[in-house]
Design a protein around this motif. Structure first.
Motif, PDB file in Angstrom:
ATOM      1  N   ASP A   1      23.889  49.924  37.211  1.00 45.33           N
ATOM      2  CA  ASP A   1      24.618  48.913  37.983  1.00 45.33           C
ATOM      3  C   ASP A   1      25.699  48.288  37.112  1.00 45.33           C
ATOM      4  N   TRP A   2      25.341  47.993  35.865  1.00 45.86           N
ATOM      5  CA  TRP A   2      26.313  47.441  34.919  1.00 45.86           C
ATOM      6  C   TRP A   2      27.416  48.451  34.618  1.00 45.86           C
ATOM      7  N   ARG A   3      27.028  49.693  34.366  1.00 46.99           N
ATOM      8  CA  ARG A   3      28.029  50.721  34.027  1.00 46.99           C
ATOM      9  C   ARG A   3      29.014  50.939  35.172  1.00 46.99           C
ATOM     10  N   TRP A   4      28.506  50.971  36.394  1.00 44.59           N
ATOM     11  CA  TRP A   4      29.348  51.203  37.566  1.00 44.59           C
ATOM     12  C   TRP A   4      30.288  50.023  37.796  1.00 44.59           C
ATOM     13  N   CYS A   5      29.733  48.824  37.825  1.00 45.75           N
ATOM     14  CA  CYS A   5      30.528  47.633  38.124  1.00 45.75           C
ATOM     15  C   CYS A   5      31.545  47.350  37.014  1.00 45.75           C
ATOM     16  N   PHE A   6      31.115  47.362  35.779  1.00 53.49           N
ATOM     17  CA  PHE A   6      32.039  47.097  34.668  1.00 53.49           C
ATOM     18  C   PHE A   6      33.029  48.244  34.481  1.00 53.49           C
ATOM     19  N   GLY A   7      32.610  49.466  34.795  1.00 57.26           N
ATOM     20  CA  GLY A   7      33.515  50.601  34.663  1.00 57.26           C
ATOM     21  C   GLY A   7      34.755  50.436  35.513  1.00 57.26           C
ATOM     22  N   VAL A   8      34.578  49.971  36.753  1.00 55.41           N
ATOM     23  CA  VAL A   8      35.718  49.774  37.653  1.00 55.41           C
ATOM     24  C   VAL A   8      36.394  48.435  37.390  1.00 55.41           C
TER      25      VAL A   8
ATOM     26  N   TYR B   1      28.266  41.371  38.988  1.00 54.49           N
ATOM     27  CA  TYR B   1      29.629  41.241  39.523  1.00 54.49           C
ATOM     28  C   TYR B   1      30.322  40.019  38.940  1.00 54.49           C
ATOM     29  N   ALA B   2      29.630  38.870  38.923  1.00 55.20           N
ATOM     30  CA  ALA B   2      30.229  37.646  38.395  1.00 55.20           C
ATOM     31  C   ALA B   2      30.621  37.824  36.930  1.00 55.20           C
ATOM     32  N   SER B   3      29.777  38.472  36.165  1.00 52.56           N
ATOM     33  CA  SER B   3      30.087  38.695  34.753  1.00 52.56           C
ATOM     34  C   SER B   3      31.333  39.557  34.588  1.00 52.56           C
ATOM     35  N   SER B   4      31.482  40.543  35.461  1.00 54.17           N
ATOM     36  CA  SER B   4      32.657  41.415  35.369  1.00 54.17           C
ATOM     37  C   SER B   4      33.936  40.639  35.677  1.00 54.17           C
ATOM     38  N   LYS B   5      33.881  39.754  36.655  1.00 50.40           N
ATOM     39  CA  LYS B   5      35.072  39.003  37.036  1.00 50.40           C
ATOM     40  C   LYS B   5      35.394  37.906  36.024  1.00 50.40           C
ATOM     41  N   ALA B   6      34.367  37.361  35.361  1.00 51.05           N
ATOM     42  CA  ALA B   6      34.617  36.439  34.257  1.00 51.05           C
ATOM     43  C   ALA B   6      35.368  37.162  33.146  1.00 51.05           C
ATOM     44  N   ALA B   7      34.995  38.399  32.883  1.00 52.92           N
ATOM     45  CA  ALA B   7      35.677  39.192  31.855  1.00 52.92           C
ATOM     46  C   ALA B   7      37.141  39.414  32.222  1.00 52.92           C
ATOM     47  N   VAL B   8      37.421  39.686  33.491  1.00 58.63           N
ATOM     48  CA  VAL B   8      38.807  39.905  33.922  1.00 58.63           C
ATOM     49  C   VAL B   8      39.651  38.654  33.695  1.00 58.63           C
ATOM     50  N   SER B   9      39.109  37.489  34.048  1.00 58.18           N
ATOM     51  CA  SER B   9      39.861  36.248  33.869  1.00 58.18           C
ATOM     52  C   SER B   9      40.151  35.985  32.396  1.00 58.18           C
TER      53      SER B   9
ATOM     54  N   VAL C   1      36.171  46.040  34.975  1.00 59.91           N
ATOM     55  CA  VAL C   1      36.616  45.622  33.641  1.00 59.91           C
ATOM     56  C   VAL C   1      37.351  46.754  32.928  1.00 59.91           C
ATOM     57  N   PHE C   2      36.686  47.895  32.776  1.00 60.33           N
ATOM     58  CA  PHE C   2      37.348  49.013  32.114  1.00 60.33           C
ATOM     59  C   PHE C   2      38.560  49.476  32.904  1.00 60.33           C
ATOM     60  N   GLY C   3      38.486  49.394  34.241  1.00 61.75           N
ATOM     61  CA  GLY C   3      39.635  49.780  35.053  1.00 61.75           C
ATOM     62  C   GLY C   3      40.856  48.938  34.765  1.00 61.75           C
ATOM     63  N   VAL C   4      40.653  47.631  34.603  1.00 64.23           N
ATOM     64  CA  VAL C   4      41.762  46.736  34.244  1.00 64.23           C
ATOM     65  C   VAL C   4      42.255  47.047  32.836  1.00 64.23           C
ATOM     66  N   ALA C   5      41.315  47.194  31.908  1.00 64.01           N
ATOM     67  CA  ALA C   5      41.689  47.450  30.518  1.00 64.01           C
ATOM     68  C   ALA C   5      42.459  48.760  30.368  1.00 64.01           C
TER      69      ALA C   5
ATOM     70  N   GLY D   1      58.739  41.925  34.035  1.00 60.17           N
ATOM     71  CA  GLY D   1      57.655  42.493  34.827  1.00 60.17           C
ATOM     72  C   GLY D   1      56.425  41.621  34.800  1.00 60.17           C
ATOM     73  N   GLN D   2      55.443  42.009  35.603  1.00 58.09           N
ATOM     74  CA  GLN D   2      54.228  41.221  35.731  1.00 58.09           C
ATOM     75  C   GLN D   2      53.034  42.161  35.864  1.00 58.09           C
ATOM     76  N   ILE D   3      51.936  41.806  35.201  1.00 53.74           N
ATOM     77  CA  ILE D   3      50.667  42.516  35.348  1.00 53.74           C
ATOM     78  C   ILE D   3      49.714  41.573  36.060  1.00 53.74           C
ATOM     79  N   ILE D   4      49.227  41.980  37.219  1.00 52.46           N
ATOM     80  CA  ILE D   4      48.385  41.108  38.049  1.00 52.46           C
ATOM     81  C   ILE D   4      46.987  41.715  38.114  1.00 52.46           C
ATOM     82  N   ASN D   5      46.002  41.001  37.585  1.00 52.22           N
ATOM     83  CA  ASN D   5      44.622  41.477  37.553  1.00 52.22           C
ATOM     84  C   ASN D   5      43.785  40.691  38.560  1.00 52.22           C
ATOM     85  N   THR D   6      43.063  41.400  39.406  1.00 51.12           N
ATOM     86  CA  THR D   6      42.263  40.749  40.440  1.00 51.12           C
ATOM     87  C   THR D   6      40.905  40.337  39.899  1.00 51.12           C
ATOM     88  N   SER D   7      40.645  39.032  39.921  1.00 47.47           N
ATOM     89  CA  SER D   7      39.351  38.484  39.531  1.00 47.47           C
ATOM     90  C   SER D   7      38.645  38.009  40.799  1.00 47.47           C
ATOM     91  N   SER D   8      37.858  36.947  40.689  1.00 49.19           N
ATOM     92  CA  SER D   8      37.155  36.376  41.833  1.00 49.19           C
ATOM     93  C   SER D   8      36.703  34.980  41.453  1.00 49.19           C
TER      94      SER D   8
END
Length: 301
Positions: A115-122, A166-174, A124-128, A145-152
């Motif tokens: 669950d962690w690998r799937w969620c963070f893969g898209v 999920y919350a942990s992944s979006k905290a990482a994006v922010s 967090v790693f997807g943004v990175a 230009g602008q880079i816009i990353n979707t959090s929550s």
């Protein structure tokens, strides 16, 4: 140009934009708004058929094309970047928007490593990976230009305890987006970052059925939390029961236009109706100052 004072506004008309997860939901709303304002848009999405259908539907609005992309795979994202620069010669706007849930939420200790690998893969790693593949080329181009990353709000501001992965992944994006923005300024570039908090009502997006694209090698090996991902209608019904009234459902094209407005203004925080969130953040800061557990985010539940 002072590195603290980028171009006052971005002109979306004539720009080249890349939107991951752009074939449906929030991403599709953003693509629609970009096309309406004269941008050339590349829709990057893992679902080839959905991407093709979205491009066919939106083509009357302007110059749009699709490129099947797995944001968790650096080779796939590198191929996307190669295509964009070969076809269009630039990327002015990068929307790292693709996202998934962990597949059920519930008790944190019942979530599985996959669950962690799937969620963070898209999420967090997807943004990175998107930043790693596009930003060096954007810097070399020397254009605004602008880079816009979707959090929550769930995680980006405070966690919903039953959605810990999920919350942990979006905290990482922010957190990452803030660091990215600071480094773009220090680089002396005219690139900036924005963090998007989808807001203004419930979003009927592919997030609720993202498990359809979960790779077999990241499938759950046990019972997990015993919960499956909720559909949009199921979550809407739950929120209606909890609140006693039907929740507001966002118009995704209108939301896309709001997002593009904020991008043109070069706003770092893109979100609506955050007054309650500001109050929550003050309460969290006060609790931290007392060495206590901060208030969590209930998202209206």
């Amino acid at each position: 140009m002072s590195n603290n004072h980028p171009s006052e506004r971005l002109d979306v008309n004539g720009s080249v934009a890349v939107v991951t997860g752009g074939a449906s939901g929030i991403g599709k709303g953003i693509v629609t708004a970009l096309l309406q304002r004269g941008a050339t848009v590349v829709v990057a999405d893992i679902e080839a058929d959905t991407t093709e259908a979205a491009v066919a539907e939106l083509s009357p609005l302007g110059s749009v094309s699709g490129w099947p992309t797995d944001v968790t795979d650096e080779h796939s994202v590198a191929a996307l970047a190669d295509h964009v620069y070969e076809a269009h010669g630039a990327c002015h706007l990068l929307f790292n928007n693709a996202g998934v849930t962990s597949g059920g939420g519930g008790k944190p200790w019942e979530q599985e490593p996959n669950d962690w690998r799937w969620c963070f893969g898209v999420n967090v790693f997807g943004v990175a990976i998107g930043v790693c593949e596009f930003v060096p080329r954007m810097l070399a181009g020397g254009l605004p230009g602008q880079i816009i990353n979707t959090s929550s709000g769930d995680g980006g501001f405070a966690p919903v305890p039953t959605a810990s992965v999920y919350a942990s992944s979006k905290a990482a994006v922010s957190c990452f987006t803030e660091a990215l923005h600071t480094n773009l300024i220090r680089e002396g570039s005219d690139l900036r970052a924005s963090v998007l908090y989808p807001s203004g009502g419930m979003m009927d997006t592919g997030l609720f059925s993202a498990q359809r694209n979960r790779p077999a090698h990241l499938a759950r090996v046990g019972s997990g939390t015993g919960r499956a991902s909720m559909t949009f209608d199921e979550l809407k019904a739950m929120m209606a029961e909890a609140r006693g009234v039907e929740p507001e459902v966002a118009d995704l094209v209108e939301h896309g236009n709001f997002v593009v407005d904020c991008v043109e203004e070069r706003r770092f925080i893109i979100g609506r109706n955050i007054e309650d969130t500001v109050a929550l953040l003050h309460r969290r800061a006060d609790a931290i100052g007392r060495y206590e557990v901060p208030d969590h985010h209930d998202m209206g539940l």
